[in-house]
Design a protein around this motif. Structure first.
Motif, mmCIF file in Angstrom:
data_model
loop_
_atom_site.group_PDB
_atom_site.id
_atom_site.type_symbol
_atom_site.label_atom_id
_atom_site.label_comp_id
_atom_site.label_asym_id
_atom_site.label_seq_id
_atom_site.Cartn_x
_atom_site.Cartn_y
_atom_site.Cartn_z
ATOM 1 N N LEU A 324 0.597 -1.423 0.232
ATOM 2 C CA LEU A 324 0.044 -0.139 -0.058
ATOM 3 C C LEU A 324 1.291 1.301 0.393
ATOM 4 N N SER A 325 1.767 1.382 0.541
ATOM 5 C CA SER A 325 2.666 2.798 0.919
ATOM 6 C C SER A 325 3.529 2.872 -0.517
ATOM 7 N N GLY A 326 3.616 1.513 -1.590
ATOM 8 C CA GLY A 326 4.478 1.957 -2.422
ATOM 9 C C GLY A 326 3.588 2.758 -3.113
ATOM 10 N N MET A 327 2.074 2.053 -3.641
ATOM 11 C CA MET A 327 0.949 3.095 -4.547
ATOM 12 C C MET A 327 0.601 3.827 -3.873
ATOM 13 N N VAL A 328 0.922 4.315 -2.715
ATOM 14 C CA VAL A 328 0.270 6.131 -2.050
ATOM 15 C C VAL A 328 1.486 6.839 -2.744
ATOM 16 N N MET A 329 2.970 6.847 -2.112
ATOM 17 C CA MET A 329 4.061 7.196 -2.799
ATOM 18 C C MET A 329 4.301 7.357 -4.135
ATOM 19 N N VAL A 330 3.976 6.327 -5.110
ATOM 20 C CA VAL A 330 4.283 6.608 -6.791
ATOM 21 C C VAL A 330 3.055 7.700 -7.087
ATOM 22 N N PHE A 331 1.849 7.180 -6.153
ATOM 23 C CA PHE A 331 0.373 8.727 -7.046
ATOM 24 C C PHE A 331 1.260 10.033 -6.464
ATOM 25 N N SER A 332 1.367 10.251 -4.764
ATOM 26 C CA SER A 332 1.581 11.232 -4.649
ATOM 27 C C SER A 332 3.388 12.647 -5.098
ATOM 28 N N MET A 333 3.850 11.394 -5.666
ATOM 29 C CA MET A 333 4.874 12.267 -6.575
ATOM 30 C C MET A 333 4.569 12.687 -7.236
ATOM 31 N N SER A 334 3.972 11.639 -8.737
ATOM 32 C CA SER A 334 2.732 11.916 -9.476
ATOM 33 C C SER A 334 2.361 13.456 -9.079
ATOM 34 N N ALA A 335 1.895 13.799 -7.980
ATOM 35 C CA ALA A 335 0.504 14.620 -8.512
ATOM 36 C C ALA A 335 1.716 15.709 -8.016
ATOM 37 N N PHE A 381 3.072 11.509 0.275
ATOM 38 C CA PHE A 381 3.941 10.664 0.454
ATOM 39 C C PHE A 381 4.979 10.542 1.769
ATOM 40 N N ILE A 382 5.061 11.535 2.387
ATOM 41 C CA ILE A 382 5.169 11.044 3.074
ATOM 42 C C ILE A 382 4.398 10.545 4.674
ATOM 43 N N ALA A 383 3.263 10.306 4.344
ATOM 44 C CA ALA A 383 2.274 9.629 4.771
ATOM 45 C C ALA A 383 2.590 7.755 4.802
ATOM 46 N N GLY A 384 2.907 7.933 3.017
ATOM 47 C CA GLY A 384 2.811 6.083 2.428
ATOM 48 C C GLY A 384 5.029 5.982 2.541
ATOM 49 N N ASP A 385 4.784 6.807 3.287
ATOM 50 C CA ASP A 385 7.226 5.919 3.376
ATOM 51 C C ASP A 385 6.685 4.943 4.321
ATOM 52 N N PRO A 386 7.186 3.381 4.158
ATOM 53 C CA PRO A 386 7.006 2.345 4.330
ATOM 54 C C PRO A 386 7.599 2.422 5.374
ATOM 55 N N GLN A 387 6.828 2.578 6.648
ATOM 56 C CA GLN A 387 7.160 3.116 8.590
ATOM 57 C C GLN A 387 7.848 1.144 8.507
ATOM 58 N N ALA A 388 6.699 0.643 7.803
ATOM 59 C CA ALA A 388 6.446 -1.466 8.653
ATOM 60 C C ALA A 388 8.149 -1.467 8.268
ATOM 61 N N LEU A 389 8.964 -1.455 6.996
ATOM 62 C CA LEU A 389 10.072 -1.897 6.253
ATOM 63 C C LEU A 389 11.177 -2.242 7.372
ATOM 64 N N TRP A 390 11.469 -1.333 8.539
ATOM 65 C CA TRP A 390 12.476 -1.444 9.522
ATOM 66 C C TRP A 390 12.050 -2.550 10.252
ATOM 67 N N SER A 391 10.799 -2.224 10.588
ATOM 68 C CA SER A 391 10.736 -3.616 11.753
ATOM 69 C C SER A 391 10.488 -5.307 10.582
ATOM 70 N N LEU A 392 9.825 -5.085 8.975
ATOM 71 C CA LEU A 392 10.067 -5.875 8.300
ATOM 72 C C LEU A 392 11.599 -6.699 8.060
#
Length: 411
Positions: A324-335, A381-392
């Motif tokens: 989900l974070s990847g999709m949100v970041m793509v959309f936000s940077m496009s905007a 974009f910031i909201a979509g930054d993958p906060q789960a990444l570091w836990s993963l």
């Protein structure tokens, strides 16, 4: 960070009868350690308000041109890369506590150098030293916290590391709204100084002490942190062996290693650090009147969504959140790119409108709403930054004790 491997879930130090510890000093020790990530976040966010202030500075103060401003923000990553390697070597030789104490020294020294800077080279040297401290702190603090926390609060305290990083970024943005770059650097000395003071009274982790065959000290540390010195057990023999390149041939090593490195590379290449380093400059380039306020809004959103991610991560799952974070970041940077395109060549574009300007009933230009398109897309974009990444990544590392993940520069 709660590993799923049954062998890993067996705590190193467990109270008798399965009763949960009630020691409160573990929270004080965790707070002292998280002042490192707070300092880390402040260092990341410092360049955003400091660069515009330095570009407006009048002689004899040092003044940054565009090229120097770019280096001022980016050079911290070079120091962090070296700090990650140094921290990985230091944490197993000097110990967790001493590593945190040592990393507070370059934090304070670097901000002191920036405060006293008389030329651009002193500014860059201070930032490089800051990055070195960031690299050490980002590696050592999570290790210290995970080893002092009892299982009931380990996940909660572990999530505080990332939260304190983004709080540090927000603190830099807020302070930069009212302070110029020298006083902002003085403020940057406060968190690491407080960490240095508090960590002097905190114990080394019981796990590290046991691996060094210092049983009595480990029991004393356990008594201080958990309120009990009973129920401990020796760490498994060979659990602290080092990493060797030959281990990469094992599927249990190279698979999580490749996945982890790829995820870290893609996340860094997304540009999230550039956003944090140059947030105010980006909004100024977008011709915002309230670039400082826009940066603060972005920082607040980051703190809120980091807290939300920590709360829902175990229920929603890391993989879903990353997708989900990847999709949100793509959309936000496009905007945001569309915003720059739409505002090119518009002399009276909405960027010059204050974000908190009162609503007017008079007709306005059709592009007034574009100001909120820019802020909204950046916040998304910031909201979509993958906060789960570091836990993963932490979980991937726990698939094998020796899988070499050094988590550096993770805003």
């Amino acid at each position: 960070m709660t590993p799923e491997d049954p062998e890993e879930t067996q705590p190193l130090l467990e109270p008798p009868g399965g009763s949960a510890p009630r020691g409160r000093r573990v929270f004080l020790a965790a707070f002292a350690a998280t002042l490192g990530p707070l300092s880390f976040g402040f260092a990341l966010g410092y360049s955003s308000p400091a660069i515009p202030s330095l570009q407006r500075a009048a002689p004899p103060a040092p003044r940054l041109d565009d090229e120097a401003a770019s280096w001022f923000g980016a050079v911290v990553t070079l120091g962090a890369a070296a700090g990650g390697v140094l921290g990985g070597w230091l944490v197993d030789r000097a110990g967790r506590k001493l590593s945190l104490l040592l990393c507070s020294v370059p934090f304070v020294t670097s901000f002191a150098v920036i405060t006293a800077a008389q030329d651009v080279w002193m500014l860059l040297g201070g930032r490089l030293l800051t990055g070195l401290a960031c690299g050490v702190a980002s590696l050592v603090a999570p290790v210290y916290i995970s080893e002092i926390a009892y299982p009931a609060v380990r996940g909660l305290l572990g999530s505080c590391v990332q939260l304190m990083v983004v709080i540090g970024i927000l603190l830099a943005y807020l302070a930069g709204w009212v302070l110029e770059w020298r006083w902002l650097a003085v403020l940057g000395c406060v968190p690491p100084s407080l960490m240095l003071l508090l960590m002097c009274f905190m114990p080394e982790t019981p796990r590290f002490l046991l691996t060094q065959h210092r049983r009595q000290e480990a029991m004393a540390a356990l008594q201080f942190l958990w309120g009990s010195e009973q129920g401990w057990e020796e760490p498994p023999i060979g659990a602290e062996q080092g990493f060797h390149l030959a281990l990469l041939w094992q599927p249990g090593i190279y698979k999580p290693f490749v996945i982890g490195v790829s995820l870290m590379a893609f996340q860094q290449l997304s540009g999230v650090n550039a956003i944090m380093f140059y947030a105010e400059t980006i909004f100024e380039e977008a011709k915002f009147k309230d670039s400082s306020l826009a940066s603060i809004i972005v920082g607040v959103i980051q703190v809120l969504f980091t807290a939300v991610a920590a709360l829902i991560m175990d229920r929603a799952g890391r993989r879903l959140l990353l997708a989900l974070s990847g999709m949100v970041m793509v959309f936000s940077m496009s905007a945001f790119g569309a915003y720059f395109k739409l505002t090119q060549g518009i002399p009276g574009n909405s960027s010059h409108v204050a974000l908190l300007a009162p609503i007017s009933t008079e007709p306005v230009d059709a592009s007034v709403g574009l100001a909120w398109l820019a802020v909204g897309s950046m916040c998304l974009f910031i909201a979509g930054d993958p906060q789960a990444l570091w836990s993963l990544l932490a979980r991937l590392r726990l698939l094998h004790h020796q899988c070499p993940f050094h988590l550096v520069l993770c805003p």
